[in-house]
Design an enzyme around this catalytic site. Sequence first.
Site, PDB file in Angstrom:
ATOM      1  N   SER A 142       0.888  -1.059   0.084  1.00  0.00           N
ATOM      2  CA  SER A 142      -0.097   0.022  -0.002  1.00  0.00           C
ATOM      3  C   SER A 142       0.833   1.183  -0.013  1.00  0.00           C
ATOM      4  CB  SER A 142      -0.933  -0.039   1.154  1.00  0.00           C
ATOM      5  OG  SER A 142      -1.455   1.233   1.540  1.00  0.00           O
ATOM      6  N   TYR A 155      -2.048  -1.134  10.351  1.00  0.00           N
ATOM      7  CA  TYR A 155      -2.205  -1.245   8.965  1.00  0.00           C
ATOM      8  C   TYR A 155      -0.622  -0.847   8.418  1.00  0.00           C
ATOM      9  CZ  TYR A 155      -3.938  -1.252   4.187  1.00  0.00           C
ATOM     10  OH  TYR A 155      -4.064  -1.236   2.676  1.00  0.00           O
TER      11      TYR A 155
HETATM   12  N1  LIG Z   1      -8.626  -0.755  -1.900  1.00  0.00           N
HETATM   13  C1  LIG Z   1      -7.538   0.127  -1.551  1.00  0.00           C
HETATM   14  O1  LIG Z   1      -7.650   1.627  -1.704  1.00  0.00           O
HETATM   15  C2  LIG Z   1      -5.981  -0.263  -1.277  1.00  0.00           C
HETATM   16  C3  LIG Z   1      -5.167   0.510  -1.280  1.00  0.00           C
HETATM   17  C4  LIG Z   1      -4.010  -0.100  -0.750  1.00  0.00           C
HETATM   18  C5  LIG Z   1      -3.702  -1.453  -0.635  1.00  0.00           C
HETATM   19  N2  LIG Z   1      -4.836  -2.175  -0.669  1.00  0.00           N
HETATM   20  C6  LIG Z   1      -4.338  -3.530  -0.235  1.00  0.00           C
HETATM   21  O2  LIG Z   1      -5.189  -4.265  -1.449  1.00  0.00           O
HETATM   22  C7  LIG Z   1      -5.461  -5.431  -0.611  1.00  0.00           C
HETATM   23  C8  LIG Z   1      -6.793  -6.073  -1.375  1.00  0.00           C
HETATM   24  O3  LIG Z   1      -7.800  -5.296  -0.682  1.00  0.00           O
HETATM   25  P1  LIG Z   1      -9.002  -4.733  -1.590  1.00  0.00           P
HETATM   26  O4  LIG Z   1      -8.660  -3.477  -1.921  1.00  0.00           O
HETATM   27  O5  LIG Z   1      -9.211  -5.600  -2.794  1.00  0.00           O
HETATM   28  O6  LIG Z   1     -10.355  -4.877  -0.672  1.00  0.00           O
HETATM   29  P2  LIG Z   1     -11.363  -6.205  -0.296  1.00  0.00           P
HETATM   30  O7  LIG Z   1     -11.859  -6.043   1.035  1.00  0.00           O
HETATM   31  O8  LIG Z   1     -12.096  -5.957  -1.324  1.00  0.00           O
HETATM   32  O9  LIG Z   1     -10.216  -7.363  -0.270  1.00  0.00           O
HETATM   33  C9  LIG Z   1      -9.719  -8.082   0.649  1.00  0.00           C
HETATM   34  C10 LIG Z   1      -9.392  -9.549   0.301  1.00  0.00           C
HETATM   35  O10 LIG Z   1      -8.933  -9.950   1.479  1.00  0.00           O
HETATM   36  C11 LIG Z   1      -9.665 -11.358   2.058  1.00  0.00           C
HETATM   37  N3  LIG Z   1      -9.496 -11.624   3.378  1.00  0.00           N
HETATM   38  C12 LIG Z   1      -9.972 -10.713   4.367  1.00  0.00           C
HETATM   39  N4  LIG Z   1      -9.676 -11.365   5.735  1.00  0.00           N
HETATM   40  C13 LIG Z   1      -9.178 -12.595   5.431  1.00  0.00           C
HETATM   41  C14 LIG Z   1      -8.936 -13.549   6.061  1.00  0.00           C
HETATM   42  N5  LIG Z   1      -8.950 -13.665   7.499  1.00  0.00           N
HETATM   43  N6  LIG Z   1      -8.289 -14.780   5.335  1.00  0.00           N
HETATM   44  C15 LIG Z   1      -8.320 -14.845   4.036  1.00  0.00           C
HETATM   45  N7  LIG Z   1      -8.633 -13.706   3.124  1.00  0.00           N
HETATM   46  C16 LIG Z   1      -9.115 -12.781   3.914  1.00  0.00           C
HETATM   47  C17 LIG Z   1     -10.991 -10.881   1.645  1.00  0.00           C
HETATM   48  O11 LIG Z   1     -11.830 -11.982   1.512  1.00  0.00           O
HETATM   49  C18 LIG Z   1     -10.972 -10.030   0.287  1.00  0.00           C
HETATM   50  O12 LIG Z   1     -10.920 -11.091  -0.689  1.00  0.00           O
HETATM   51  C19 LIG Z   1      -5.380  -5.654   0.483  1.00  0.00           C
HETATM   52  O13 LIG Z   1      -4.001  -6.215   1.026  1.00  0.00           O
HETATM   53  C20 LIG Z   1      -5.128  -4.191   0.817  1.00  0.00           C
HETATM   54  O14 LIG Z   1      -4.670  -3.774   2.068  1.00  0.00           O
HETATM   55  C21 LIG Z   1      -6.026  -1.734  -1.016  1.00  0.00           C
END
Ligand SMILES: NC(=O)c1ccc[n+]([C@@H]2O[C@H](COP(=O)([O-])OP(=O)(O)OC[C@H]3O[C@@H](n4cnc5c(N)ncnc54)[C@H](O)[C@@H]3O)[C@@H](O)[C@H]2O)c1
Length: 260
Positions: A142, A155
């Site tokens: 991130s 985080y």
């Molecule tokens: N969306 C943003 O703005 C953003 C920015 C920077 C980084 N990220 C990172 O991107 C990655 C994906 O997130 P996203 O934005 O697609 O959000 P999201 O919430 O849609 O996806 C998160 C995923 O993690 C899985 N997950 C959560 N808890 C879990 C557990 N206990 N066991 C197994 N799987 C689990 C969920 O099933 C889901 O598929 C994350 O690591 C997040 O930190 C997102």
Amino acid sequence: MLNGHTALVTGSTQGIGLAIAQAMARAGADVVMHGIEPVAQGEAIAAELAAANGVRAAYVRANLAEAGEAEGLVAAATAALRHPDILANNAGIQYTCPIESFPLERWNAIIAVNLTAAFLAMKAAVPGMRERGWGRIVNIASVHGLVASIHKGAYLAAKHGLVGLSKGVALETATHGITVNCICPGWTDTAIIQPQIEARAAQCGGDRSAGIRELLREKQPNLTLLPPERIGDVAVFLCSEAAAGITGVALPVDGGWTAQ
Ligand SMILES: NC(=O)c1ccc[n+]([C@@H]2O[C@H](COP(=O)([O-])OP(=O)(O)OC[C@H]3O[C@@H](n4cnc5c(N)ncnc54)[C@H](O)[C@@H]3O)[C@@H](O)[C@H]2O)c1
């Protein structure tokens, strides 16, 4: 481009993970999808991916908050399809709270899912990649692996930790045809940011679009939520031959956030 390779993408039934799985499959890789949905539901999502792209796909369920389940993930993926030579550690959770009242159990869960699970998956995946003399690890960190914002203690610790860990594993594997990189997304249009959008919308009289505008104005110069596909395509690039010389990098895909 990725024909003959097998990608394991954690947290890939929605959001950025799903976009990565789709981009990998479009590029010709077989894909092991992972999530916390019941097996029948996950298998239906994997079957759809396989049919749409003419690749093989499987689904593995594992709660990555549990170290034992995270430890077994690569073995389960191998049993479901083949030993993954591409690993995308994407699963992640968020919780925002000032440090004085940050609950220990939230800290522990975020470190477990966002950092320890990636450590355990890399530990299990690297030996097979070494044997093959080829491997690609793409960790979804991130902007918060590079810079800070308030109320994101756990985080920040997990994502800065993931960036550091990835650099170390990159050095340990650099002579074996393996690359290890992080992608550092800015605000991306997925479920994980919805609580933050709602909190900001509440400050804007309940106006959701105004809440999103405010969040972007504060941090992300392109003033646009990134579509998850932007991250999926960069993940595929990092697996390509063109990127074979890129390892140990934490690549912002952030609309300019970290340029400030
Ligand atoms: N969306 C943003 O703005 C953003 C920015 C920077 C980084 N990220 C990172 O991107 C990655 C994906 O997130 P996203 O934005 O697609 O959000 P999201 O919430 O849609 O996806 C998160 C995923 O993690 C899985 N997950 C959560 N808890 C879990 C557990 N206990 N066991 C197994 N799987 C689990 C969920 O099933 C889901 O598929 C994350 O690591 C997040 O930190 C997102």
